[in-house]
Each structure stands twice: as structure tokens, then as C-alpha cells.
Design a protein around this motif. Structure first.
Motif, PDB file in Angstrom:
ATOM      1  N   VAL A  55      12.583  -6.302   0.468  1.00  0.00           N
ATOM      2  CA  VAL A  55      11.797  -5.402  -0.379  1.00  0.00           C
ATOM      3  C   VAL A  55      12.433  -4.021  -0.311  1.00  0.00           C
ATOM      4  O   VAL A  55      12.541  -3.438   0.767  1.00  0.00           O
ATOM      5  N   GLU A  56      12.901  -3.536  -1.442  1.00  0.00           N
ATOM      6  CA  GLU A  56      13.449  -2.178  -1.494  1.00  0.00           C
ATOM      7  C   GLU A  56      12.415  -1.305  -2.156  1.00  0.00           C
ATOM      8  O   GLU A  56      12.022  -1.559  -3.296  1.00  0.00           O
ATOM      9  N   SER A  57      11.967  -0.298  -1.447  1.00  0.00           N
ATOM     10  CA  SER A  57      10.984   0.588  -2.067  1.00  0.00           C
ATOM     11  C   SER A  57      11.570   1.985  -2.173  1.00  0.00           C
ATOM     12  O   SER A  57      12.174   2.501  -1.238  1.00  0.00           O
ATOM     13  N   ILE A  58      11.396   2.569  -3.326  1.00  0.00           N
ATOM     14  CA  ILE A  58      11.934   3.904  -3.584  1.00  0.00           C
ATOM     15  C   ILE A  58      10.761   4.823  -3.822  1.00  0.00           C
ATOM     16  O   ILE A  58       9.870   4.505  -4.627  1.00  0.00           O
ATOM     17  N   ALA A  69       6.633  -0.717 -10.549  1.00  0.00           N
ATOM     18  CA  ALA A  69       5.989   0.426  -9.914  1.00  0.00           C
ATOM     19  C   ALA A  69       4.673  -0.041  -9.308  1.00  0.00           C
ATOM     20  O   ALA A  69       4.035  -0.944  -9.825  1.00  0.00           O
ATOM     21  N   ILE A  70       4.291   0.561  -8.168  1.00  0.00           N
ATOM     22  CA  ILE A  70       3.051   0.129  -7.520  1.00  0.00           C
ATOM     23  C   ILE A  70       2.069   1.280  -7.424  1.00  0.00           C
ATOM     24  O   ILE A  70       2.449   2.444  -7.375  1.00  0.00           O
ATOM     25  N   GLY A  71       0.811   0.892  -7.412  1.00  0.00           N
ATOM     26  CA  GLY A  71      -0.260   1.867  -7.233  1.00  0.00           C
ATOM     27  C   GLY A  71      -0.559   2.020  -5.752  1.00  0.00           C
ATOM     28  O   GLY A  71       0.245   1.639  -4.896  1.00  0.00           O
ATOM     29  N   ALA A  72      -1.721   2.576  -5.470  1.00  0.00           N
ATOM     30  CA  ALA A  72      -2.114   2.801  -4.076  1.00  0.00           C
ATOM     31  C   ALA A  72      -2.175   1.475  -3.329  1.00  0.00           C
ATOM     32  O   ALA A  72      -1.732   1.380  -2.184  1.00  0.00           O
ATOM     33  N   THR A  98       0.875  -1.174   0.000  1.00  0.00           N
ATOM     34  CA  THR A  98       0.000   0.000   0.000  1.00  0.00           C
ATOM     35  C   THR A  98       0.908   1.217   0.000  1.00  0.00           C
ATOM     36  O   THR A  98       1.907   1.252   0.729  1.00  0.00           O
ATOM     37  N   SER A  99       0.548   2.190  -0.810  1.00  0.00           N
ATOM     38  CA  SER A  99       1.430   3.351  -0.890  1.00  0.00           C
ATOM     39  C   SER A  99       0.614   4.633  -0.958  1.00  0.00           C
ATOM     40  O   SER A  99      -0.576   4.604  -1.279  1.00  0.00           O
ATOM     41  N   THR A 100       1.267   5.729  -0.603  1.00  0.00           N
ATOM     42  CA  THR A 100       0.641   7.038  -0.779  1.00  0.00           C
ATOM     43  C   THR A 100       1.555   7.880  -1.650  1.00  0.00           C
ATOM     44  O   THR A 100       2.774   7.856  -1.488  1.00  0.00           O
ATOM     45  N   PHE A 101       0.977   8.550  -2.598  1.00  0.00           N
ATOM     46  CA  PHE A 101       1.765   9.431  -3.482  1.00  0.00           C
ATOM     47  C   PHE A 101       0.796  10.345  -4.207  1.00  0.00           C
ATOM     48  O   PHE A 101      -0.418  10.093  -4.192  1.00  0.00           O
ATOM     49  N   ASP A 102       1.363  11.401  -4.833  1.00  0.00           N
ATOM     50  CA  ASP A 102       0.503  12.319  -5.588  1.00  0.00           C
ATOM     51  C   ASP A 102       0.453  11.938  -7.062  1.00  0.00           C
ATOM     52  O   ASP A 102      -0.581  11.584  -7.585  1.00  0.00           O
ATOM     53  N   PRO A 139       5.521   4.998  -6.445  1.00  0.00           N
ATOM     54  CA  PRO A 139       6.747   4.439  -5.872  1.00  0.00           C
ATOM     55  C   PRO A 139       7.162   3.187  -6.636  1.00  0.00           C
ATOM     56  O   PRO A 139       6.381   2.613  -7.386  1.00  0.00           O
ATOM     57  N   PHE A 140       8.379   2.775  -6.411  1.00  0.00           N
ATOM     58  CA  PHE A 140       8.949   1.667  -7.136  1.00  0.00           C
ATOM     59  C   PHE A 140       9.475   0.658  -6.127  1.00  0.00           C
ATOM     60  O   PHE A 140      10.139   1.011  -5.168  1.00  0.00           O
ATOM     61  N   VAL A 141       9.153  -0.590  -6.302  1.00  0.00           N
ATOM     62  CA  VAL A 141       9.689  -1.599  -5.383  1.00  0.00           C
ATOM     63  C   VAL A 141      10.437  -2.670  -6.166  1.00  0.00           C
ATOM     64  O   VAL A 141      10.117  -2.961  -7.324  1.00  0.00           O
ATOM     65  N   SER A 142      11.436  -3.233  -5.513  1.00  0.00           N
ATOM     66  CA  SER A 142      12.095  -4.407  -6.087  1.00  0.00           C
ATOM     67  C   SER A 142      12.242  -5.434  -4.974  1.00  0.00           C
ATOM     68  O   SER A 142      12.496  -5.089  -3.819  1.00  0.00           O
ATOM     69  N   VAL A 143      12.025  -6.689  -5.337  1.00  0.00           N
ATOM     70  CA  VAL A 143      11.993  -7.757  -4.345  1.00  0.00           C
ATOM     71  C   VAL A 143      13.088  -8.751  -4.646  1.00  0.00           C
ATOM     72  O   VAL A 143      13.267  -9.176  -5.791  1.00  0.00           O
TER      73      VAL A 143
END
Lengths: 318, 447
Positions: free
Chosen positions: B199-202, B151-154, B123-127, B131-135
Motif C-alpha cells: 500500500v503506497e499512501s501519499i 483518494a481516501i476519506g477519514a 483511516t486518515s487525518t487531513f484538513d 490522501p491518495f493510496v494505491s494498492v
């Protein structure tokens, strides 16, 4: 002293329907009973004594057929009442009953105090407490220890159960109590106690008794009148003292002769044969077949003859 | 009260009765507790909920205690959130000013089978900038598997099993197996040890966050297992208790009491009243009970209360009327009933204060013994598909199992759990009922 008539029975009939025909258990019974007197009804088994008691209290079995006649209690014809009025006005209010085998007449799942107060609760709008108090008083009167109040019927001895049944018949203070063989399953001592109790009650409550029994000796203690029944009919009715010294009807004679006496060496007598079938009773005198004084006229219906206030249904006295 | 204690004392003499009573009491207590703890509306909502309630459960797996009896241990489910034990979070900011959040899920894998799936929930918050994650996965045998970067959505759900790229990477083996075995392992034995999922999230915006959750859906779940909709079966098992108790007890009490009262009334008044009651009974006895209930369920209403009412109505005029009548006929002729009539007791008083109390001792064992038959009836109706569509019950559970060919596919727990509970209920009431019968039925006394 002019005696007031309490009960007057005229031509009371109660027939039972069976597949073989009508059983004429009570066939035209007439008698009257003054206030505060006891009448003892004697006779063989199956001659209609209990049926007459049930007819008086209108406790009819399901197969009851003809049920007619007049029963005047204090001058009111109770036979004319409808069932509900009868239930309300007569049963236990004016007339109560200690049924045959009174020991079994108590509800096995009720405490005796509830059982005894039951008639009062059923009939009058008294509170339960008042009814229980009355039951307690009545228990004391009939000689049941008060701590027996909470017991169940099966926890009492035969004599005590009989006393409870008597207490139950008296709680509403009726004018007439019918006792159906109140002493039949008791030992001699208890029988005497019960009879003494009844005598005391008769005096105290000014009740009348109809006492049904086989036991003439015990009954003689309390009897004012004796009524002899045979095959659904009353063959003799009269004053007790004179009856016991000199019975009129041949059947009564034989009955009295079958009772052992204290100072007598005479052999006990018995009546041969059996009472006739009540489905097709013989025409004429019903006792004729067994009678030792039988003569030609006996094949016709005998008249009821009145001899100094005693009535007897026999051709001998005509 | 004294009588009650005496009865208890008598019951104590029969071990089977004590056993039965313990079961019955336990069931009653459980029924109350369940209704209090899981209120009706909550139970219904949960049971009828979909993926949002049960999505993280495995599908069609047996209960956890299966492992107690197995040599090759089945994988237990795992649900790890940030902040849980085994989850470490590291946040750094690169020279370029980009914040990187590293979430490490660490778990000890000591099983002999493979999990159903491994799923990440982000779950992410952004305008505007996602955000980008790599596993990455580090296995105990020191392999490093790059699972994917995206890339992930909300909200984003990432089930590893369905990742075709990952599958290719693992040499064509399905990821939920491939991750756990060594390369080219023909025996397919999972490698035991500590697994680390990194999990690396940017995030690319000020205030933008990423939350990750890792779920390993295993081969066993809970104490009751799950069904084809991933639903936890403990709910229908628990809620089955109050439903079964309510149905069984209400039906048994309703039928027994009404049967007895009607038999008493019929016997007392006799004649046409008795005749009508007896004829109704005889007609009702030849009517097919279950078929009528099925028709009601099919054409009118499947509500458990309608069925309960119909059950009671149809069960009143049955053999019980005949047997009670035979007892009442005997009692009716007793002298004390005649005495009651003589002192002017009304019909109603005689029926309810004289006739019925006499027979109540015989009612009790019959009533207790009748409970399980009604519990089974409810289960049978549910099995036939006319159970209450809303309530989770034992019968409904068996019906679901049957519809999904549970036995054929080896999901025995699904049928056996409710079946065992039904059997225990029946056993409890039956053994108590038999003992009560021996205590109250004078003919069986001393036998």
C-alpha cells in the motif's frame, strides 16, 4: 394417710367410625388413680387398652367418632380444653406417654439427644443447651451411656431404645406417664431391668404410671392397682395384691389361670373363643359367651359392684 | 459433614457418577468464570452489536478446528495492523517534498480454498486535501496485480471482492479467487506461498497521516465459527452455560422443594387441604404445560425470569405431589410422628422437622435428574421463538440456525455446537442423578 386423687376418669368413650359401623373401642370407662401409684391395665389384644391410653392423651385417629366423658387431672377437666390449650397444658407437661413399640417411636433422622430434648424445647422456652443438659441427666438416670447421646435410634439396641423412649417421657417431669407395652419386645432380663428402672423412677420423681401390658407377671412387680379391660370396658379394678391372690371377675380368674406359676403343678388354663366384635357388642355382659360361670342374668347389662374398695362388673357379686 | 464425605465415597464407586459429577462441576465452574470474565452488560452489548463489532469477521464460517479433519485446508482469517508481525512500513519523501508511506502486508498462504474477501481499512487525518493510496499485490508466482488507486476519506473501507475494475483485470474472475489463481487456471487451485500486499499512501499536507489495516476474511473462524451476522458464536456458547445452569438449577430446586413442602402440608392436614391440593394437581396435570408457556411468552413477557417463574409455578402441582404424598402418608403413620404429636409438637414443627427430613434423601436424586429437563425446556422455548430476546443462549443459537436454514446449507456447526453442549449437560446431570438415586433410594440399594 389420705391419698390425693390424681386422675379421675368418668364414662370415657371413644368410638371409631368404619364402613361397618362404629367400633366401640372404649365404652364407658370409669376409674380413679391416686398420686404416685401405678395401675396396670391388662386384657387381651383388641380390648381397648391402647385406645384408652390414646383417648386420655387425645391422640385420636382420623376416623374417631364419639369421644366423650370426663377426665379430671388434679381436678381439672382436661376433656373440656380446646386442642391448643390441651397441647400446651397437658401433653408432656402433666401427662406423657411411652408409645407402643417405643423402639419405632424415635425419629430415625434425629440424634437421640435432640429427640429427648425435643419435648422440652417444644413446651418451654428453654435454651437448647439447657434442654440438652437435661437430656444428658435423664440419660444417666435411665442408664443410657452418655456417649450414646450422639447416636441415631437405629444404632441402639432394643433395650436402649426403650430407655431412650422412657427418658423422653420423663424429661418434662410429668405427673402421669402412660406406658404402652414397654417391655413387649424385649428379652426377660431386659424386661426386668426396665421394670426396676420404672420402680426407681416412680419413687424418685413421684410420678404415677398407667402401664398397659399383656404380661401380668412382669406387671405385678410394679402394680399398685390392676385394671382388667374386656371389650372396651373395665371389668375389674382394684388393689393389686388382692387381685393377684384372688381375682373376682370370671375373666380375671381365667387370665390368672393362664399364667404359668413357679411352684404349681396345675395345668395352664385358657379361654375358649374370641373377644366379641366391638361394632355390635352383645347386649348384657360382654364376656357371657365365653364365661364358665354364666347364668340367666348375664344377658342383662351387669352392674358395677363395689367390694371393699374393689370394683367388679359382674352379676355374680350382686 | 461426615455424611457428606460418606456420600462422596459412595459416589466414587459409580464411575458414571464420577463422570457426571466432573461434568456438572465443570459446567458450574465455567458458568461462574464466564459471568465474571464477560459481565452481563458486556455480553449483551457485544452480542447485539453490529458491523462495528463483528464487521471484520467472516460470515457463516465453521470453527478453525474444522481444518484438523480436512485434507484441503480452509483459509483462516487474518487481521493485520500496522506494527503487527508481517507488516513493514517504509516512509520516504520525494524530491518534490511529497511524503510517501509504503506499508507492506506479507502473509503465508498455505490453504486449498479461497478467502471470503480481502478488505483494506484506511483511516486518515487531513484538513482539505485527501490522501491518495494505491494498492499492489505481488503473488508467489510472481504476478504483479495493480489493484487500484484512489483518494481516501477519514475512514475508507475497500473490499476487493466488490471491485469491478479489478475483476475485469483478473479476466472476469471474482477478485477473492482471481488473486490466488494463475491466469486461465480452469482447476481453480490457489497458488501457495508468500503474498505481498503493498500500500503506497501519499499525503499532501503537513501532518496528514494514513493508517492502513488489512483483513483477510477466511473460511474458518475462532473455535466456534460465526453466524449470518458475522457474530462470533463462542459468546452464546459460553453465556449459554450460566443461563442454562441458572434456569435448570433454580427451576429444579424451586419445583422440587415447593412440591415436597406442599405435599407434606397436604398430607399432614389431610381432609379439605389435601383434597384441594390433589384437585389442583389433577387439573394442572391435564393442562398443556408448553402451550401455556408459549402463551405467556407470546402475550405477556419473554423475559427468561418470567418464564422461569411460570415454569416453577406450573411444575409444582405435578406428579411429584402424588409420589411425595404416597411417601408422606406412610411416614405420617409412623409411631415416632404420633410420639411427636403426643409430646405436643406443633403442626409446623412436625411437618418440617419430622416429615420432610425423612424424604429429603429421595428429593436429591430427583432434583439432580430434573435439572436437564429444565435446561432442555429453556432451549425448546428459545427454539420455538419465545426465548429471551436479549440473552445469548444455546436455544437462541439453535433458533437462529433454524431460521437461517443452517442444516440445509450445511452449516452443521451452528446447530451441533449448542446441541452437543445441551447433550453433555443432560448426560452429566442424568448420570449423577441416577447414581444418587441408587445411593439414596433404599429399594435400589444393592441392585
Amino acid at each position: 394417710m389420705a391419698e390425693k386423687t390424681l386422675l379421675r376418669v368418668e364414662d370415657l368413650k371413644l368410638y371409631f367410625q368404619t364402613s361397618h359401623g362404629d367400633v366401640q373401642a372404649v365404652d364407658g370407662v370409669n376409674f380413679s388413680l391416686p398420686e404416685n401409684k401405678a395401675v396396670v391395665v391388662i386384657g387381651e389384644s383388641g380390648c381397648g387398652k391402647t385406645s384408652m391410653a390414646k383417648a386420655l392423651l387425645r391422640l385420636l385417629p382420623r376416623n374417631a367418632g364419639t369421644y366423650s366423658g370426663k377426665v379430671l387431672l388434679n381436678g381439672v377437666d382436661i376433656m373440656a380444653m380446646d386442642d391448643e390449650q390441651y397441647r400446651k397444658d397437658v401433653r408432656w407437661v402433666k401427662m406423657s406417654m411411652v408409645p407402643q413399640a417405643a423402639m419405632n417411636s424415635l425419629n430415625p433422622v434425629m440424634r437421640v439427644k435432640d429427640q429427648v430434648s425435643e419435648p422440652m424445647i417444644v413446651h418451654s422456652a428453654v435454651s437448647k443447651e439447657f434442654a440438652l443438659e437435661q437430656a444428658r441427666i435423664m440419660f444417666q438416670r435411665v442408664g443410657v451411656p452418655v456417649d450414646f447421646l450422639n447416636r441415631y435410634a437405629f444404632e441402639l439396641s432394643g433395650g436402649m431404645r426403650q430407655r431412650v423412649a422412657i427418658a423422653m417421657s420423663l424429661v418434662t417431669v410429668p405427673e402421669l406417664v402412660i406406658l404402652d407395652e414397654p417391655t413387649s419386645a424385649l428379652d426377660v432380663l431386659t424386661q426386668a431391668n426396665i421394670m426396676n428402672l420404672l420402680k426407681g423412677i416412680k419413687k424418685e420423681f413421684a410420678t404415677s404410671f398407667i402401664l398397659i401390658t399383656h404380661d401380668v407377671a412382669t406387671a405385678s412387680e410394679i402394680a399398685d392397682y390392676v385394671e382388667v379391660m374386656y371389650a372396651g370396658q373395665i371389668v375389674e379394678f382394684g388393689d393389686a395384691y388382692r387381685f393377684f391372690t384372688e381375682p373376682l371377675h370370671p375373666y380375671s380368674e381365667k387370665l390368672m389361670a393362664s399364667i404359668p406359676r413357679l411352684r404349681s403343678t396345675s395345668k395352664l388354663d385358657f379361654i375358649t373363643g374370641q373377644p366379641p366384635s366391638l361394632i355390635n357388642p352383645p347386649t348384657g355382659c360382654r364376656f357371657a359367651d365365653r364365661c364358665h360361670k354364666r347364668f340367666a342374668k348375664c344377658s342383662e347389662e351387669p352392674p358395677t359392684v363395689n367390694i371393699d374398695g374393689r370394683s367388679v362388673k359382674c352379676w355374680l357379686y350382686q | 459433614m461426615k455424611k457428606f464425605i460418606n456420600t462422596l465415597r459412595e459416589i466414587w464407586k459409580y464411575p458414571s457418577a464420577v463422570f457426571g459429577m466432573i461434568i456438572v462441576l465443570a459446567l458450574l465452574v465455567a458458568a461462574v468464570v464466564v459471568v465474571v470474565k464477560i459481565p452481563y452488560s458486556e455480553a449483551i452489548d457485544t452480542w447485539r452489536g453490529g458491523e462495528e463489532v463483528y464487521g471484520k469477521n467472516p460470515r457463516n464460517v465453521p470453527p478453525t478446528w474444522y481444518n484438523w479433519f480436512r485434507k484441503d485446508k480452509l483459509v483462516e482469517s487474518l487481521d493485520m495492523n500496522e506494527g503487527d508481525e508481517g507488516v513493514t512500513i517504509e516512509e520516504i519523501v520525494t524530491e518534490g517534498g511529497t511524503p510517501i508511506k509504503t506499508t507492506t502486508f506479507e502473509f503465508d498462504f498455505q490453504y486449498d480454498t479461497f478467502p471470503q474477501d480481502l478488505v483494506f481499512y484506511f483511516t486518515s487525518t487531513f484538513d482539505t486535501k485527501q490522501p491518495f493510496v494505491s494498492v499492489k499485490i505481488f503473488t508467489p508466482d510472481e504476478r504483479e496485480i495493480k489493484v487500484g488507486s484512489f483518494a481516501i476519506g477519514a475512514t475508507h473501507t475497500y473490499p476487493l471482492k466488490q471491485d469491478e475494475k479489478l475483476r475485469k483485470k483478473l479476466g472476469g474472475v471474482v477478485p477473492n479467487i482471481g488473486i490466488f489463481i494463475q491466469e486461465n487456471d480452469e482447476t481453480q487451485t490457489p497458488v501457495k506461498g508468500i503474498y505481498r500486499l503493498v500500500v503506497e499512501s501519499i499525503t499532501f499536507e503537513e501532518g496528514s497521516t494514513v493508517q492502513s489495516e488489512f483483513v483477510l476474511t477466511g473460511q474458518v473462524f475462532g473455535w466456534a465459527g460465526t453466524d449470518h451476522l458475522r457474530r462470533d458464536l463462542s459468546l452464546p456458547l459460553l453465556w449459554g452455560i450460566p443461563v442454562a445452569m441458572a434456569f435448570g438449577l433454580l427451576a429444579a430446586i424451586g419445583t422440587s422443594v415447593l412440591t415436597m413442602a406442599i405435599a407434606a402440608i397436604g398430607t399432614w392436614y389431610g381432609g379439605i387441604v389435601d383434597g384441594i391440593i390433589q384437585r389442583i394437581t389433577e387439573i394442572n396435570l391435564v393442562l398443556p404445560f408448553l402451550s401455556i408457556l408459549i402463551m405467556i411468552g407470546t402475550f405477556y413477557s419473554r423475559s427468561i425470569w418470567v418464564i422461569l417463574g411460570a415454569t416453577i409455578a406450573l411444575s409444582i402441582f405435578t406428579g411429584g405431589i402424588k409420589s411425595y404424598r404416597s411417601m408422606f402418608i406412610q411416614v405420617k403413620e409412623s409411631t415416632y410422628i404420633e410420639a411427636a404429636r403426643a409430646y405436643g409438637a406443633k403442626n409446623g414443627r412436625i411437618i418440617f422437622r419430622y416429615l420432610i427430613p425423612r424424604v429429603i434423601p429421595l428429593l436429591l436424586p430427583g432434583l439432580v435428574s430434573a435439572v436437564p429437563s429444565f435446561v432442555f425446556l429453556e432451549a425448546s422455548l428459545a427454539l420455538l421463538g419465545i426465548g429471551d430476546p436479549v440473552l445469548p443462549t444455546w436455544g437462541k443459537m439453535i433458533n437462529d440456525a433454524y431460521a437461517n436454514a443452517a442444516i440445509y446449507r450445511g452449516w452443521y456447526y451452528w446447530i451441533l455446537e449448542p446441541a452437543v453442549l445441551l447433550m453433555i449437560t443432560g448426560l452429566g446431570f442424568a448420570s449423577l442423578g441416577f447414581a444418587l438415586d441408587r445411593i439414596f433410594n433404599p429399594r435400589l440399594r444393592g441392585m
